[in-house]
Design a protein around this motif. Structure first.
Motif, PDB file in Angstrom:
ATOM      1  N   LEU A  20     -69.928 -10.381  40.350  1.00 54.81           N
ATOM      2  CA  LEU A  20     -68.456 -10.607  40.827  1.00 54.81           C
ATOM      3  C   LEU A  20     -67.797 -10.803  41.521  1.00 54.81           C
ATOM      4  O   LEU A  20     -68.795  -8.934  42.304  1.00 54.81           O
ATOM      5  CB  LEU A  20     -68.536  -9.833  38.893  1.00 54.81           C
ATOM      6  CG  LEU A  20     -68.367  -9.754  37.980  1.00 54.81           C
ATOM      7  CD1 LEU A  20     -68.046  -8.841  37.004  1.00 54.81           C
ATOM      8  CD2 LEU A  20     -68.171 -11.830  37.181  1.00 54.81           C
ATOM      9  N   SER A  21     -66.496 -11.159  41.849  1.00 52.60           N
ATOM     10  CA  SER A  21     -66.162 -10.177  43.373  1.00 52.60           C
ATOM     11  C   SER A  21     -64.423 -10.393  42.722  1.00 52.60           C
ATOM     12  O   SER A  21     -63.833 -10.571  41.455  1.00 52.60           O
ATOM     13  CB  SER A  21     -66.010 -10.624  43.969  1.00 52.60           C
ATOM     14  OG  SER A  21     -65.585 -11.721  44.270  1.00 52.60           O
ATOM     15  N   TYR A  22     -63.940  -8.712  43.109  1.00 53.49           N
ATOM     16  CA  TYR A  22     -62.549  -8.856  42.438  1.00 53.49           C
ATOM     17  C   TYR A  22     -61.327  -9.788  43.260  1.00 53.49           C
ATOM     18  O   TYR A  22     -61.590 -10.173  44.714  1.00 53.49           O
ATOM     19  CB  TYR A  22     -61.519  -7.831  42.993  1.00 53.49           C
ATOM     20  CG  TYR A  22     -60.843  -7.106  42.452  1.00 53.49           C
ATOM     21  CD1 TYR A  22     -59.831  -7.596  40.574  1.00 53.49           C
ATOM     22  CD2 TYR A  22     -59.188  -7.120  42.878  1.00 53.49           C
ATOM     23  CE1 TYR A  22     -58.832  -7.352  40.309  1.00 53.49           C
ATOM     24  CE2 TYR A  22     -58.423  -7.144  42.792  1.00 53.49           C
ATOM     25  CZ  TYR A  22     -57.731  -6.588  41.785  1.00 53.49           C
ATOM     26  OH  TYR A  22     -56.697  -6.351  41.165  1.00 53.49           O
ATOM     27  N   PRO A  23     -60.386 -10.634  42.875  1.00 54.96           N
ATOM     28  CA  PRO A  23     -60.266 -10.631  41.500  1.00 54.96           C
ATOM     29  C   PRO A  23     -60.887 -11.862  40.804  1.00 54.96           C
ATOM     30  O   PRO A  23     -61.615 -12.808  41.401  1.00 54.96           O
ATOM     31  CB  PRO A  23     -58.151 -11.082  41.695  1.00 54.96           C
ATOM     32  CG  PRO A  23     -58.536 -12.102  43.087  1.00 54.96           C
ATOM     33  CD  PRO A  23     -59.393 -11.055  44.402  1.00 54.96           C
ATOM     34  N   LEU A  24     -61.302 -11.039  39.796  1.00 57.19           N
ATOM     35  CA  LEU A  24     -61.814 -12.651  39.253  1.00 57.19           C
ATOM     36  C   LEU A  24     -61.748 -13.621  38.912  1.00 57.19           C
ATOM     37  O   LEU A  24     -60.447 -14.075  38.119  1.00 57.19           O
ATOM     38  CB  LEU A  24     -62.618 -11.396  37.692  1.00 57.19           C
ATOM     39  CG  LEU A  24     -63.471 -10.449  37.388  1.00 57.19           C
ATOM     40  CD1 LEU A  24     -63.068  -9.604  38.222  1.00 57.19           C
ATOM     41  CD2 LEU A  24     -63.657 -10.121  35.804  1.00 57.19           C
ATOM     42  N   SER A  25     -62.964 -14.154  37.954  1.00 57.19           N
ATOM     43  CA  SER A  25     -62.289 -16.096  38.637  1.00 57.19           C
ATOM     44  C   SER A  25     -62.310 -16.229  36.767  1.00 57.19           C
ATOM     45  O   SER A  25     -63.080 -15.979  35.647  1.00 57.19           O
ATOM     46  CB  SER A  25     -63.409 -16.907  38.541  1.00 57.19           C
ATOM     47  OG  SER A  25     -63.398 -18.220  37.564  1.00 57.19           O
ATOM     48  N   SER A  26     -61.458 -17.059  36.630  1.00 60.00           N
ATOM     49  CA  SER A  26     -60.577 -17.231  35.433  1.00 60.00           C
ATOM     50  C   SER A  26     -61.942 -18.640  34.496  1.00 60.00           C
ATOM     51  O   SER A  26     -61.663 -18.753  33.515  1.00 60.00           O
ATOM     52  CB  SER A  26     -59.290 -18.120  35.446  1.00 60.00           C
ATOM     53  OG  SER A  26     -59.609 -19.288  36.486  1.00 60.00           O
ATOM     54  N   GLU A  27     -62.647 -18.365  35.289  1.00 58.23           N
ATOM     55  CA  GLU A  27     -63.690 -19.630  34.925  1.00 58.23           C
ATOM     56  C   GLU A  27     -64.488 -18.947  34.129  1.00 58.23           C
ATOM     57  O   GLU A  27     -65.592 -19.659  33.450  1.00 58.23           O
ATOM     58  CB  GLU A  27     -64.668 -20.042  36.193  1.00 58.23           C
ATOM     59  CG  GLU A  27     -63.926 -20.663  37.482  1.00 58.23           C
ATOM     60  CD  GLU A  27     -64.781 -21.254  38.326  1.00 58.23           C
ATOM     61  OE1 GLU A  27     -65.612 -22.064  38.064  1.00 58.23           O
ATOM     62  OE2 GLU A  27     -64.352 -21.249  39.419  1.00 58.23           O
ATOM     63  N   ASP A 111     -65.608  -3.236  47.814  1.00 61.02           N
ATOM     64  CA  ASP A 111     -65.506  -3.604  48.848  1.00 61.02           C
ATOM     65  C   ASP A 111     -64.033  -2.682  48.931  1.00 61.02           C
ATOM     66  O   ASP A 111     -63.528  -2.602  47.980  1.00 61.02           O
ATOM     67  CB  ASP A 111     -65.402  -4.813  49.377  1.00 61.02           C
ATOM     68  CG  ASP A 111     -64.554  -6.275  48.030  1.00 61.02           C
ATOM     69  OD1 ASP A 111     -64.115  -5.055  47.547  1.00 61.02           O
ATOM     70  OD2 ASP A 111     -64.755  -6.978  47.997  1.00 61.02           O
ATOM     71  N   ILE A 112     -63.121  -2.687  50.362  1.00 59.47           N
ATOM     72  CA  ILE A 112     -62.086  -2.467  50.281  1.00 59.47           C
ATOM     73  C   ILE A 112     -60.980  -2.181  49.028  1.00 59.47           C
ATOM     74  O   ILE A 112     -60.146  -1.661  48.791  1.00 59.47           O
ATOM     75  CB  ILE A 112     -61.545  -2.603  51.840  1.00 59.47           C
ATOM     76  CG1 ILE A 112     -62.895  -1.306  52.331  1.00 59.47           C
ATOM     77  CG2 ILE A 112     -60.570  -1.653  51.926  1.00 59.47           C
ATOM     78  CD1 ILE A 112     -63.006  -0.466  52.721  1.00 59.47           C
ATOM     79  N   ALA A 113     -61.402  -3.887  49.048  1.00 59.31           N
ATOM     80  CA  ALA A 113     -60.212  -5.085  48.466  1.00 59.31           C
ATOM     81  C   ALA A 113     -59.769  -3.937  46.661  1.00 59.31           C
ATOM     82  O   ALA A 113     -58.928  -3.355  46.100  1.00 59.31           O
ATOM     83  CB  ALA A 113     -60.178  -5.996  48.179  1.00 59.31           C
ATOM     84  N   PHE A 114     -61.496  -4.285  46.330  1.00 61.42           N
ATOM     85  CA  PHE A 114     -62.073  -3.535  45.075  1.00 61.42           C
ATOM     86  C   PHE A 114     -61.692  -1.711  44.730  1.00 61.42           C
ATOM     87  O   PHE A 114     -61.341  -1.539  43.713  1.00 61.42           O
ATOM     88  CB  PHE A 114     -63.376  -3.689  44.562  1.00 61.42           C
ATOM     89  CG  PHE A 114     -63.416  -3.128  42.973  1.00 61.42           C
ATOM     90  CD1 PHE A 114     -62.735  -3.997  42.136  1.00 61.42           C
ATOM     91  CD2 PHE A 114     -64.606  -2.286  43.142  1.00 61.42           C
ATOM     92  CE1 PHE A 114     -63.179  -2.945  41.046  1.00 61.42           C
ATOM     93  CE2 PHE A 114     -64.914  -2.392  41.136  1.00 61.42           C
ATOM     94  CZ  PHE A 114     -63.448  -2.523  40.315  1.00 61.42           C
TER      95      PHE A 114
END
Length: 326
Positions: A20-27, A111-114
């Motif tokens: 996963l990566s942020y923001p999460l996918s709606s899929e 990562d920095i965003a998360f």
């Protein structure tokens, strides 16, 4: 810029791995699950208690068991020195999770965003979308921006949407088991202590590569192991090891270090295993090496004859110790 896929799912054995990566996918479409949350470097006996509690809860409630972990190490991303090497790189962690019987592992890209999200956002935008119904954490677990999220925060933010199980410290040999302690023991060469805290020997994986072939000229041929992952390679020295090649396990003596007896232009650390009683060519083979005990520090000898005599002593010492371990 085209949209980047925010998750990737695949299976390893019986384990369903979702990256996963942020923001999460709606899929993402998931089933309800009970997860153990943490970085879990080492998957030591304390970690295993947390993970096993999630497995037990999942089985009792008819839902999936899971682990929510992070990659790379948060401290590495945040610039803390010493965290670019791991007790268990990600693939090794996944192997341990599968052996425990975990159904799903969520690997969140750190990562920095998360690292900048707040606890409330972590719960609303990560925990709930992953269909987490029960969270198991260690007593000292922290999460979200600057570690603002604590076990108490998880409880306060649940609002009856998930339940929380907090696992207390696990002590072994009079001390709290932690990845930090294990790292310190590796730096000290105390691999027997590490084995007690991990619940298994410390292991590295790699490929047998060509070296300077000096070992065979002095009667002790070695397999030069090029590690495939960023393992935490501890103190330079000579160790008693077990090495697995093509599914067969052999006793051996491994030198970790820079071979100071020889005048070398490059002083790169190497891992060289003399496999006791083994003469086959294994270049290019994948191997696993378990470090069982330290024999001595790496030292510079006066010459080759002194080195050969010491290696023979090392092998004899290892043979006696292996006989006692059997």
């Amino acid at each position: 810029m085209p949209n980047q896929k925010k998750f990737f799912a695949h299976e390893v054995g019986t384990l369903n791995i979702i990256r996963l990566s942020y923001p999460l996918s709606s899929e993402i479409e998931l089933q309800p699950c009970a997860v153990a949350m943490g970085y879990f470097d080492g998957v030591h006996i304390g970690h295993r208690r947390v993970i096993q509690r999630a497995i037990d809860h999942a089985q009792a409630h008819g839902i999936k068991s899971g682990v929510l972990t992070f990659d790379p190490h948060p401290r590495e991303v945040l610039g803390r020195s010493g965290y670019s090497q791991y007790i268990t790189p990600l693939d090794d962690k996944l192997e341990q999770f599968e052996k425990m019987g975990v159904d799903i592992v969520f690997v969140m890209q750190f990562d920095i965003a998360f690292s900048s999200i707040y606890p409330e956002d972590f719960v609303e935008e990560v925990i709930l979308p992953l269909q987490v119904k029960h969270i198991v954490v260690g007593f000292d677990n922290t999460f979200a921006y600057r570690g603002m999220g604590t076990t108490q925060t998880l409880l306060e933010l649940s609002k009856d949407r998930y339940t929380v199980d907090i696992i207390g410290p696990v002590n072994r040999l009079g001390e709290k088991v932690s990845s930090t302690i294990i790292r310190e023991y590796l730096h000290q060469g105390e691999v027997e202590q590490v084995r007690h805290l991990l619940g298994r020997p410390y292991k590295v994986k790699g490929t047998v590569i060509h070296g300077d072939k000096r070992g065979r000229t002095i009667g002790f041929p070695t397999a030069n192991v090029g590690v495939d992952e960023p393992y935490l390679i501890g103190k330079n020295g000579v160790y008693g090891v077990r090495i697995t090649v093509d599914g067969q396990t052999y006793d051996g003596v491994m030198n970790i270090g820079i071979k100071p007896t020889f005048e070398l232009e490059k002083r790169e650390k190497s891992l060289e295993v003399h496999i006791i009683g083994f003469k086959d060519e294994i270049y290019g083979k994948n191997v696993e090496v378990e470090l069982l005990f330290m024999i001595r520090d790496e030292i510079k000898f006066s010459g080759v004859d002194a080195l050969v005599a010491q290696i023979q002593q090392d092998v004899n010492f290892a043979k006696d110790k292996f006989a006692k371990l059997a």
